[in-house]
Scaffold this motif. Structure first.
Motif, PDB file in Angstrom:
ATOM      1  N   ALA A 188      39.983  50.850  41.526  1.00  0.00           N
ATOM      2  CA  ALA A 188      41.116  50.174  41.115  1.00  0.00           C
ATOM      3  C   ALA A 188      42.103  50.001  42.055  1.00  0.00           C
ATOM      4  N   SER A 189      42.257  50.680  43.241  1.00  0.00           N
ATOM      5  CA  SER A 189      43.392  50.540  44.063  1.00  0.00           C
ATOM      6  C   SER A 189      43.001  51.192  45.506  1.00  0.00           C
ATOM      7  N   THR A 190      43.735  51.007  46.372  1.00  0.00           N
ATOM      8  CA  THR A 190      43.404  51.516  47.878  1.00  0.00           C
ATOM      9  C   THR A 190      44.906  52.270  48.536  1.00  0.00           C
ATOM     10  N   ALA A 195      44.799  46.322  53.722  1.00  0.00           N
ATOM     11  CA  ALA A 195      43.997  45.899  52.489  1.00  0.00           C
ATOM     12  C   ALA A 195      44.742  45.247  51.543  1.00  0.00           C
ATOM     13  N   GLY A 196      45.951  45.776  51.242  1.00  0.00           N
ATOM     14  CA  GLY A 196      46.814  45.099  50.356  1.00  0.00           C
ATOM     15  C   GLY A 196      47.377  43.785  51.118  1.00  0.00           C
ATOM     16  N   PHE A 197      47.759  43.783  52.154  1.00  0.00           N
ATOM     17  CA  PHE A 197      48.482  42.807  52.910  1.00  0.00           C
ATOM     18  C   PHE A 197      47.060  41.677  52.976  1.00  0.00           C
ATOM     19  N   ARG A 198      46.050  41.914  53.262  1.00  0.00           N
ATOM     20  CA  ARG A 198      44.979  41.116  53.726  1.00  0.00           C
ATOM     21  C   ARG A 198      44.269  40.445  52.460  1.00  0.00           C
ATOM     22  N   TYR A 199      43.883  41.287  51.417  1.00  0.00           N
ATOM     23  CA  TYR A 199      43.209  40.852  50.395  1.00  0.00           C
ATOM     24  C   TYR A 199      43.909  41.049  49.106  1.00  0.00           C
ATOM     25  N   ASN A 200      45.185  41.681  48.990  1.00  0.00           N
ATOM     26  CA  ASN A 200      45.970  41.505  47.801  1.00  0.00           C
ATOM     27  C   ASN A 200      45.424  42.771  46.790  1.00  0.00           C
ATOM     28  N   ILE A 201      44.894  43.732  47.419  1.00  0.00           N
ATOM     29  CA  ILE A 201      44.357  44.940  46.622  1.00  0.00           C
ATOM     30  C   ILE A 201      45.458  45.809  46.306  1.00  0.00           C
ATOM     31  N   PRO A 202      45.723  46.128  44.810  1.00  0.00           N
ATOM     32  CA  PRO A 202      46.437  47.055  44.688  1.00  0.00           C
ATOM     33  C   PRO A 202      46.574  48.415  45.403  1.00  0.00           C
ATOM     34  N   THR A 203      47.932  48.882  46.057  1.00  0.00           N
ATOM     35  CA  THR A 203      48.054  49.724  47.040  1.00  0.00           C
ATOM     36  C   THR A 203      48.739  51.122  46.533  1.00  0.00           C
ATOM     37  N   VAL A 204      48.486  52.359  46.480  1.00  0.00           N
ATOM     38  CA  VAL A 204      49.112  53.429  45.947  1.00  0.00           C
ATOM     39  C   VAL A 204      49.141  54.441  47.156  1.00  0.00           C
ATOM     40  N   GLY A 205      50.098  55.553  46.554  1.00  0.00           N
ATOM     41  CA  GLY A 205      50.155  56.466  47.556  1.00  0.00           C
ATOM     42  C   GLY A 205      51.542  57.178  47.407  1.00  0.00           C
ATOM     43  N   THR A 206      51.717  58.524  47.685  1.00  0.00           N
ATOM     44  CA  THR A 206      53.084  59.225  47.306  1.00  0.00           C
ATOM     45  C   THR A 206      53.387  60.251  48.722  1.00  0.00           C
TER      46      THR A 206
ATOM     47  N   TYR B  22      51.216  56.457  51.812  1.00  0.00           N
ATOM     48  CA  TYR B  22      51.970  57.357  51.441  1.00  0.00           C
ATOM     49  C   TYR B  22      52.847  57.872  52.764  1.00  0.00           C
ATOM     50  N   GLU B  23      52.277  57.710  53.795  1.00  0.00           N
ATOM     51  CA  GLU B  23      53.268  57.730  55.127  1.00  0.00           C
ATOM     52  C   GLU B  23      54.545  56.939  54.785  1.00  0.00           C
ATOM     53  N   LEU B  24      54.537  55.775  54.338  1.00  0.00           N
ATOM     54  CA  LEU B  24      55.697  55.305  54.105  1.00  0.00           C
ATOM     55  C   LEU B  24      56.726  55.858  52.765  1.00  0.00           C
ATOM     56  N   THR B  25      56.077  56.246  51.688  1.00  0.00           N
ATOM     57  CA  THR B  25      56.816  56.707  50.731  1.00  0.00           C
ATOM     58  C   THR B  25      57.403  57.919  51.057  1.00  0.00           C
ATOM     59  N   MET B  26      56.620  58.860  51.993  1.00  0.00           N
ATOM     60  CA  MET B  26      57.104  60.232  52.491  1.00  0.00           C
ATOM     61  C   MET B  26      58.426  59.886  53.227  1.00  0.00           C
ATOM     62  N   LEU B  27      58.220  58.851  54.070  1.00  0.00           N
ATOM     63  CA  LEU B  27      59.300  58.372  54.882  1.00  0.00           C
ATOM     64  C   LEU B  27      60.505  58.068  54.027  1.00  0.00           C
ATOM     65  N   GLN B  28      60.380  57.302  53.005  1.00  0.00           N
ATOM     66  CA  GLN B  28      61.672  56.816  52.258  1.00  0.00           C
ATOM     67  C   GLN B  28      62.007  58.120  51.856  1.00  0.00           C
ATOM     68  N   ALA B  29      61.389  59.261  51.203  1.00  0.00           N
ATOM     69  CA  ALA B  29      61.953  60.241  50.415  1.00  0.00           C
ATOM     70  C   ALA B  29      62.643  61.252  51.546  1.00  0.00           C
ATOM     71  N   ALA B  30      62.122  61.277  52.704  1.00  0.00           N
ATOM     72  CA  ALA B  30      62.784  62.123  53.742  1.00  0.00           C
ATOM     73  C   ALA B  30      63.975  61.369  54.181  1.00  0.00           C
ATOM     74  N   LEU B  31      63.982  60.151  54.298  1.00  0.00           N
ATOM     75  CA  LEU B  31      65.205  59.553  54.889  1.00  0.00           C
ATOM     76  C   LEU B  31      66.615  59.647  53.725  1.00  0.00           C
ATOM     77  N   LYS B  32      66.172  59.864  52.557  1.00  0.00           N
ATOM     78  CA  LYS B  32      67.219  59.767  51.619  1.00  0.00           C
ATOM     79  C   LYS B  32      67.484  61.455  51.331  1.00  0.00           C
ATOM     80  N   ALA B  33      66.709  62.102  51.571  1.00  0.00           N
ATOM     81  CA  ALA B  33      66.833  63.448  51.471  1.00  0.00           C
ATOM     82  C   ALA B  33      67.735  64.218  52.906  1.00  0.00           C
TER      83      ALA B  33
END
Lengths: 448, 448
Positions: A188-190, A195-206, B22-33
């Motif tokens: 569903a995603s990567t 891969a999101g940039f090049r192939y428009n695949i949905p990206t996720v991560g927290t 998630y490297e970028l979302t961690m960055l965002q959250a840490a910048l805000k915190a």
């Protein structure tokens, strides 16, 4: 959509050096001998599937089309070849004007394949076709291996979504192709931004454990993440004590918490406990994502666990035990002489030591039983039997050097789902077995 | 030599998107915190070697340095991140000015490693270090896996040269990195022109079965090849009948024929027969090259055969059963607060579910026995014992954001040969076993 114009960083301007040196030395010798321009037919196929696998998945076709389009010998490349003495001046002159002007047919991307399936056919002069061997095989062997693993994993996961997160376990550009192949296989995603940039695949991560460790208390990390990413985020709950983390997570985010992620331990046991705890805390809609060295077997073993999504890394990008396919690129027919009117005759290696192949330009069709389920892969060199004419597998990809077969990745992804669904039910059994349908050869001319 | 300026096609202008979201979302959250700028120490290590392997080989360090130098967020990348809503505006602003300003230390490339070896240490603000996780692991996990397989193969081959020819079995750019890693592991040359172009690795190659099949008779193909490439070329002799081919090859090229290549069949048997036939034909100096699905075990089994060189493809580029390493990138210490003077404290994951790690910034040294042979990998967090001070393994690679550790590939290759030679003899046994030396931890602070 032609995404090639989205630009760098994953594009390369020329693919001409992704080539084994012997392609160029063969060219040089054939140019000198006068045989380089004999009309030739090369086919890509595999003699076997990886041990125990029931079907293969064609992936990489779109990348092959990009590679063929960008296969040019520019000044830097020619200078390198000259300085290293790899080929002579007449060959360099010929290469300077190179562009592929022939035809390519192939199984459409996402289609399944079996031993002997002619998954791609490249036709033109020997000179222009032989040069493409290495890069075509690199792409198809890599991408098809990943797509096959992905397909098994998505079959095992049923309706639950799979996240591709293996970038860190493979070459940084192989990772981008792996995300693409995984998407074709039903992921569903990567996690991979390229891969999101090049192939428009949905990206996720927290977030990762490092984010929790950065903060003085786990709760501070959760608060920081929710403050920045919202209550719908996914909190990672296994840095210290899982039960304490789940309690803190729901206290911080409330029952609107999007998901928790578990990345270690006995996932079956922990998922059940966490689900129970979330429900007791009123977080009935908070999802559970698991991500710890999963493969198709581990995914299947969690089918009864309260898991909402799987993240897969290592085993996806390494093809779950089979990181490459054994596809080969073989000359199967060529003109009997240099005369333009010369007939094209089948050729094949035929030493006793193995690796023999079947000569002649082939068609392929999938025969269905009365219920519309695939029952055989039929391959032949003579006329197509009328009953199979409507079930032919090869489609036109490049015509006279122009790419005509490019298509959106979502079409490819849907094709794979449909192709897999058209196989006998046992195709998606995880247990080792033979190819789920046999390959039958009809009217096949003997080699050479 | 900085080869990055040799240009395309294998360079990429930015490596910033070879990154998990998630490297970028961690960055965002840490910048805000307000925690993003806490001084942090990340370490790369592995908890185990691949099952049965005796040692690991650090490879990819030079590529990591290129990746760190080119890790920039240009306008196209920022636009992508904005349009997809991956991070917020303050984070995009911070990324626009990103460049790594910290320090990187690591095992020098080509060195061997063991479980727990801190093969790389990245130190700076949390924000600037966390972003590098994915691309660093991609490179080290891939390249080290290939180098380890290569090292086993070169040990098995003894003085006989090995040719890397696996490009067609892996992603086209992974192939270039694989050639580089194979060269570090002791391979002599590669078939991959891009690897020659990018890393100045010697390239080789002459012809495939297609060249023989293109011509009306095998003898015509041999004549064409010798006419163009000279008598010193390598003729492929297993398209039809090997004995007939060897006879024709020597008739065409004379006893000055450089080599014959055998790519199928029972290599042990065929090599003996071909050697005898070549000698009977007076071609005593004509070498025999074998190239058929070789791995380190097949190479070792041919030790007594009259083989002069081996070509290795699939098993090299897939790490001979272990296509990736399990290296991880973990936060092991960070500042106790945002104050610039805050002490740096060790941190570590410590849930019961596994994947725990050891906190604290580490040194490593290899202790030798009285004969100068390695007897232990010693890792610690406190002061280095004086007896080990001269045996420390980590070297400075990046200082204040500037690369200081770049070195020629031949130096790396020689280092690997020396490092392997410094291990106990059993290191190069092919049989499965434990790491050839134990890892000892001294004065180690407990996690967090």
């Amino acid at each position: 959509m032609n995404t090639a114009d989205l630009g760098l960083p994953v594009d390369v301007p020329s693919t001409a050096l992704f080539t084994d040196q012997y392609e160029l030395t063969m060219l040089q010798a054939a140019l000198k001998a006068g045989t380089a321009h004999r009309h030739s037919v090369f086919e890509v196929f595999t003699r076997r599937l990886p041990s125990g696998r029931r079907y293969g998945v064609v992936a990489g076709t779109g990348r092959v089309l990009d590679a063929v389009e960008n296969f040019r010998f520019d000044a830097d490349v020619l200078r390198f070849l000259r300085e290293r003495g790899i080929v002579d001046e007449p060959t360099l002159e010929w290469l300077a004007g190179y562009r592929f002007t022939g035809d390519i047919w192939g199984y459409p991307e996402g289609e399944v394949y079996f031993p002997g399936s002619p998954v791609m056919r490249v036709e033109g002069s020997f000179a222009e076709c032989v040069l493409l061997e290495t890069v075509i095989l690199s792409i198809l062997n890599h991408d098809s291996a990943i797509a096959a693993a992905a397909s098994r994993m998505t079959a095992a996961a049923g309706d639950r979504p799979l996240i591709e997160m293996g970038a860190r376990r493979t070459h940084e550009l192989a990772a981008v192709a792996a995300s693409r192949a995984a998407y074709i296989g039903g992921f569903a995603s990567t996690s991979d931004l390229a891969a999101g940039f090049r192939y428009n695949i949905p990206t996720v991560g927290t977030s990762a454990h490092a984010f929790t460790l950065l903060h003085d208390r786990e709760r501070d990390a959760f608060q920081a993440q929710v403050d920045s990413l919202g209550r719908g985020t996914t909190l990672l709950v296994d840095t210290y004590d899982v039960a304490e983390a789940v309690r803190a997570a729901v206290e911080v985010a409330g029952p609107e918490l999007g998901a928790v992620r578990i990345d270690s331990g006995d996932l079956l046991l922990v998922a059940h406990r966490v689900r129970q705890q979330l429900d007791e805390l009123g977080a009935h809609d908070t999802r559970i994502i698991v991500t710890s060295d999963l493969d198709e077997y581990a995914i299947a073993s969690l089918a009864a666990a309260p898991v909402d999504a799987y993240g897969v890394g290592t085993q996806l990008v390494t093809g779950s035990g089979h990181p490459t396919c054994s596809m080969v690129y073989k000359l199967v027919a060529r003109a009997a002489s240099e005369r333009p009117s010369a007939p094209v005759v089948p050729v094949a290696k035929r030493s006793t030591g193995g690796k023999t192949s079947l000569g002649g330009r082939k068609w392929a069709a999938r025969r269905l039983d009365e219920d519309g389920v695939a029952e055989a892969e039929v391959v032949g060199t003579a006329d197509v039997p009328p009953a199979l004419a409507g079930r032919q597998l090869l489609v036109e990809l490049v015509k006279g050097g122009e790419v005509v077969g490019r298509e959106p990745l979502d079409v490819v992804r849907e094709r794979h789902a449909a192709a897999r669904a058209g196989l006998p039910m046992s195709a998606t059994q995880l247990s080792r077995g033979e190819p789920v349908i046999p390959t039958e050869y009809v009217h096949l001319a003997s080699g050479s």
